[in-house]
Design a protein around this motif. Structure first.
Motif, short mmCIF file in Angstrom:
data_model
loop_
_atom_site.label_atom_id
_atom_site.label_comp_id
_atom_site.label_asym_id
_atom_site.label_seq_id
_atom_site.Cartn_x
_atom_site.Cartn_y
_atom_site.Cartn_z
N UNK A 43 1.05 -1.20 0.32
CA UNK A 43 0.38 -0.26 0.52
C UNK A 43 1.22 1.15 0.36
N UNK A 44 0.04 2.26 -0.40
CA UNK A 44 1.24 3.69 -0.56
C UNK A 44 2.63 3.29 -1.52
N UNK A 45 2.24 2.66 -2.61
CA UNK A 45 4.02 2.50 -3.34
C UNK A 45 3.96 2.96 -4.09
N UNK A 46 4.02 3.68 -4.88
CA UNK A 46 4.11 4.70 -6.04
C UNK A 46 5.27 5.25 -5.72
N UNK A 47 5.87 6.27 -3.84
CA UNK A 47 7.14 6.73 -3.94
C UNK A 47 7.96 6.13 -2.62
N UNK A 48 8.76 6.55 -2.31
CA UNK A 48 9.81 6.50 -0.84
C UNK A 48 9.97 4.87 -0.76
N UNK A 49 9.79 4.81 0.48
CA UNK A 49 10.30 3.46 0.71
C UNK A 49 9.30 2.55 0.10
N UNK A 50 8.05 2.58 -0.36
CA UNK A 50 6.97 1.40 -0.66
C UNK A 50 7.07 1.43 -1.75
N UNK A 51 8.13 2.45 -2.61
CA UNK A 51 8.51 1.95 -4.11
C UNK A 51 10.10 1.21 -4.07
N UNK A 52 10.43 2.05 -3.04
CA UNK A 52 12.24 0.98 -3.21
C UNK A 52 11.67 -0.15 -2.88
N UNK A 53 10.74 -0.99 -2.37
CA UNK A 53 10.55 -2.59 -1.86
C UNK A 53 9.68 -3.11 -2.48
N UNK A 54 8.98 -2.09 -3.33
CA UNK A 54 8.18 -3.34 -4.77
C UNK A 54 9.65 -3.11 -5.77
#
Length: 248
Positions: free
Chosen positions: A8-19
Motif C-alpha cells: 500500500x502507498x507504493x508509488x514513491x519512497x519506501x513503498x516504491x523501493x520495496x516494490x
C-alpha cells in the motif's frame, strides 16, 4: 507457493523501493496509490523492465469498500495475495497537541491504524487455511516515533504507530498457527518526501548530528529489511520488529 505482493502507498519512497527489490525476488506486485497515477506508472515501468508482473491500482487503503475492490483486482489479475506490506501512512504539520483538531486526529488514526487493519483483514481472507489459503506474510511499516513519542512534533503520529506496533504483536500471535507471519519495521530519519507532509522537507538533514550513526537512512535500506521479513529466510520470525533509525 505463489508470491503475490500488495504494497500500500507504493508509488514513491519506501513503498516504491520495496516494490523494486521484491520484483528482483520473483514477486508479482500490486502498486497501490491514492492519487499520483503518474508516479505509480513510473514504478510499474521500472518493475516491468526487471521482468516482473505488476499492476497499479488506485485505492484509499483506509476505506473498506475501496480495499475490497483493490483485493478483487489483485485476485483477478495476479492471483490471491500471499504477502502484504502495510506502508500507506500519513503525518501532519509539526505542532503541539493543544493545536491539533479532532479532524486531524481522526484522519491520522484512520489512515495509520484502521487502514492497515482493514488490509490485513482482507489479506487473511486469502492467506488463512480457515479460508482456503496456504499461509503468508505481513509486514507493517511503523516508525521509531512509536518508541520516542515525537514530543513537540506530532504525538498523534507517534501514537498511531504505537497502536500499529500493538496490532502487529496481537495479530502475529493470533495467526501464528495458520502459517501466517506478521512483523514490522520501524524506520526513522529516512530521506524521502514524506517529511514534506510535516512541513519540514529538510528534517532529516537537521537531525543528522543527533543520530548515533551520523547520517539519515535511505528507502532502499528499509526495503531490504521488509523483503527479508517477507521471505522464507525469516521463517521463524513473527511479532518481530526491526528498528531502522541509525541507533536512536
Amino acid at each position: 507457493m505463489e508470491k503475490v505482493l500488495l504494497i500500500t502507498g507504493s508509488s514513491r519512497g519506501i513503498g516504491a523501493a520495496t516494490a523494486l527489490l521484491a520484483a528482483r525476488e520473483g514477486y508479482r506486485i500490486c502498486i497501490n496509490y491514492q492519487s499520483d497515477h503518474e508516479a505509480a506508472e513510473r514504478i510499474c515501468d521500472q518493475i516491468r523492465e526487471l521482468g516482473a508482473q505488476v499492476i497499479a491500482v488506485q485505492a484509499d487503503a483506509s476505506d473498506e469498500d475501496q480495499v475490497i475492490a483493490l483485493f478483487a483486482r489483485i485476485d483477478a489479475e495476479l492471483g490471491p495475495v500471499t504477502a502484504l506490506v502495510n506502508n500507506a501512512g500519513t503525518v501532519a504539520q509539526a505542532s503541539r497537541l493543544e493545536e491539533m483538531s479532532e479532524i486531524r486526529l481522526l484522519r491520522m488514526m484512520k489512515t495509520n491504524v484502521v487502514g492497515p487493519m482493514l488490509c490485513a483483514k482482507h489479506a487473511l481472507l486469502r492467506m488463512s487455511p480457515r479460508h482456503g489459503g496456504k499461509g503468508g506474510s505481513i509486514v507493517n511499516v511503523s516508525s521509531v516515533a512509536a518508541r520516542l513519542g515525537s514530543p513537540g512534533e506530532y504525538v498523534d503520529y507517534a501514537a498511531s504507530k504505537g497502536a500499529l506496533d500493538t496490532f502487529t504483536i496481537g495479530l502475529a500471535r493470533e495467526v501464528a498457527g495458520e502459517g501466517i507471519r506478521v512483523n514490522a519495521v520501524r524506520p526513522g530519519y529516512i530521506f524521502t518526501d514524506f517529511h514534506v507532509l510535516s512541513g519540514d522537507p529538510q528534517r532529516v538533514n537537521k537531525l543528522e548530528p543527533g543520530i548515533p550513526m551520523g547520517r539519515g537512512g535511505v528507502a532502499e535500506e528499509v526495503a531490504e529489511a521488509i523483503v527479508w521479513l517477507l521471505s522464507d529466510k525469516a521463517s521463524y520470525a513473527t511479532g518481530t520488529f526491526i528498528d531502522l533509525g541509525g541507533g536512536r
